[in-house]
Design a protein around this motif. Structure first.
Motif, PDB file in Angstrom:
ATOM      1  N   THR A  41     -10.101  25.113   1.100  1.00 24.96           N
ATOM      2  CA  THR A  41      -9.582  26.487   1.088  1.00 24.96           C
ATOM      3  C   THR A  41      -8.061  26.499   0.976  1.00 24.96           C
ATOM      4  N   VAL A  44      -6.979  29.098  -2.159  1.00 29.78           N
ATOM      5  CA  VAL A  44      -6.345  30.413  -2.004  1.00 29.78           C
ATOM      6  C   VAL A  44      -5.127  30.572  -2.909  1.00 29.78           C
ATOM      7  N   TYR A  96     -10.177  27.898   7.551  1.00 30.00           N
ATOM      8  CA  TYR A  96      -9.241  26.985   6.898  1.00 30.00           C
ATOM      9  C   TYR A  96      -9.746  25.548   6.878  1.00 30.00           C
ATOM     10  N   VAL A 138      -6.361  36.185  -0.044  1.00 27.45           N
ATOM     11  CA  VAL A 138      -7.450  36.041   0.926  1.00 27.45           C
ATOM     12  C   VAL A 138      -8.180  37.379   1.007  1.00 27.45           C
ATOM     13  N   ASN A 161      -5.265  31.963   7.754  1.00 26.52           N
ATOM     14  CA  ASN A 161      -4.622  31.833   6.446  1.00 26.52           C
ATOM     15  C   ASN A 161      -3.147  32.209   6.474  1.00 26.52           C
TER      16      ASN A 161
END
Length: 313
Positions: free
Chosen positions: A269, A273, A265, A222, A67
């Protein structure tokens, strides 16, 4: 260094904390810059602590590293160069170099002993990235390196320790402006920005500081198991916006670039996020002063400890 039933408690703020039960301590030492410890647990595998803070673990590093890297790297149409400041465990570099367009990446890490320990002990995190010929390891101060380098980068990644000690000067308006001058036209800065749950004032001030420098700042959240809470991250850029990408566009780019072994990922996502809850939006609307070289007081009470042994069977 066997310590069965070793309980490590990290204090997140003055009112709460998070514990991990470790099976044993593999290494504990004082480097030139910080305290370094490596533990092993059934739940996290090997995990690294720096200055009494949980840093990364074999079991959950992908929550953090994927992330930190891919929302920015996927937004850039074809990143060819990257600078990682910090990141001595190699996890961020490993994710950056999954992008086949990357021709050259610099890893600027202050503490050589962190690299040495991680290189030897945390191979499941760095996956041999230190041997990749595209990666240049530079041991030294990241800010000094950036002040002296004349090239620009498509990606600058700040994979730093928390804003204290040697890393404090890498959270200021002046430093973010320096990063801006070293980014290419479509370049992006990506970094972690503390937790809005455990350190809300610090989180808000870092985002405010970024917004003093960059026109496009995208905070995102996250959950990091090792940290025991939601963790803030952000991208910042002159012209590139990760929120402009649709899930299908992200999936197409993952396939086109041939990026494999992603455990977190994906297209969904990438978008999710960046969906901030209302209380985070409200927190970021509150007026706070930016962090500057002359004002790095974080306004939150210092903790009596950050990590300690609370019980040992």
């Amino acid at each position: 260094m066997t310590s069965h039933g070793l309980y490590l408690l990290e204090q997140l703020n003055s009112g709460c904390g998070y514990f991990i039960q470790a099976d044993r301590c593999l290494l504990a030492k004082r480097t030139r810059y910080q305290d370094l410890a490596l533990y092993e647990s059934a739940h996290f595998g090997k995990f690294l602590c720096l200055d009494n803070l949980f840093m990364t673990s074999e079991a959950d590093e992908f929550f953090y590293h994927e992330n930190l890297i891919h929302p920015a790297a996927m937004t850039h149409p074809a990143p060819r160069s990257a600078l990682i400041i910090g990141g001595g465990d190699g996890g961020a570099a490993e994710e950056v170099l999954k992008h086949p367009t990357i021709e050259h990446a610099v890893l600027a890490e202050l503490d050589a002993e962190v690299v040495d320990v991680c290189r030897e002990q945390l191979g499941t995190i760095h996956r041999g990235v230190f041997e990749d010929p595209r990666l240049q390891l530079m041991i030294g101060d990241g800010r000094t390196y950036l002040e002296n380098v004349t090239t620009t980068f498509d990606l600058i990644i700040l994979d730093l320790t928390d804003p204290q000690g040697p890393s404090l000067g890498l959270y200021t308006q002046e430093f973010y402006h320096l990063c801006k001058t070293r980014l290419s036209g479509a370049g992006l800065l990506a970094l972690h920005v503390e937790s809005p749950i455990s350190r809300p004032k610090t989180y808000a001030r870092i985002i405010t500081t970024l917004r003093q420098v960059f026109p496009i700042v995208r905070p995102y959240l996250v959950y990091i198991p090792l940290y025991g809470t939601w963790w803030g991250m952000a991208t910042a850029s002159e012209s590139s916006d990760p929120c402009a990408l649709t899930p299908s566009e992200v999936e197409h780019q993952i396939a086109t670039r041939g990026i494999e072994h992603l455990r977190f990922y994906n297209g969904d996502t990438h978008r999710s996020v960046f969906a901030l809850p209302n209380f985070i939006r409200e927190l970021l609307r509150q007026p706070v002063s930016p962090l500057t070289d002359g004002n790095v007081d974080l306004d939150e009470a210092p903790l009596p400890y950050r990590l300690k042994v609370v019980s040992e069977a």
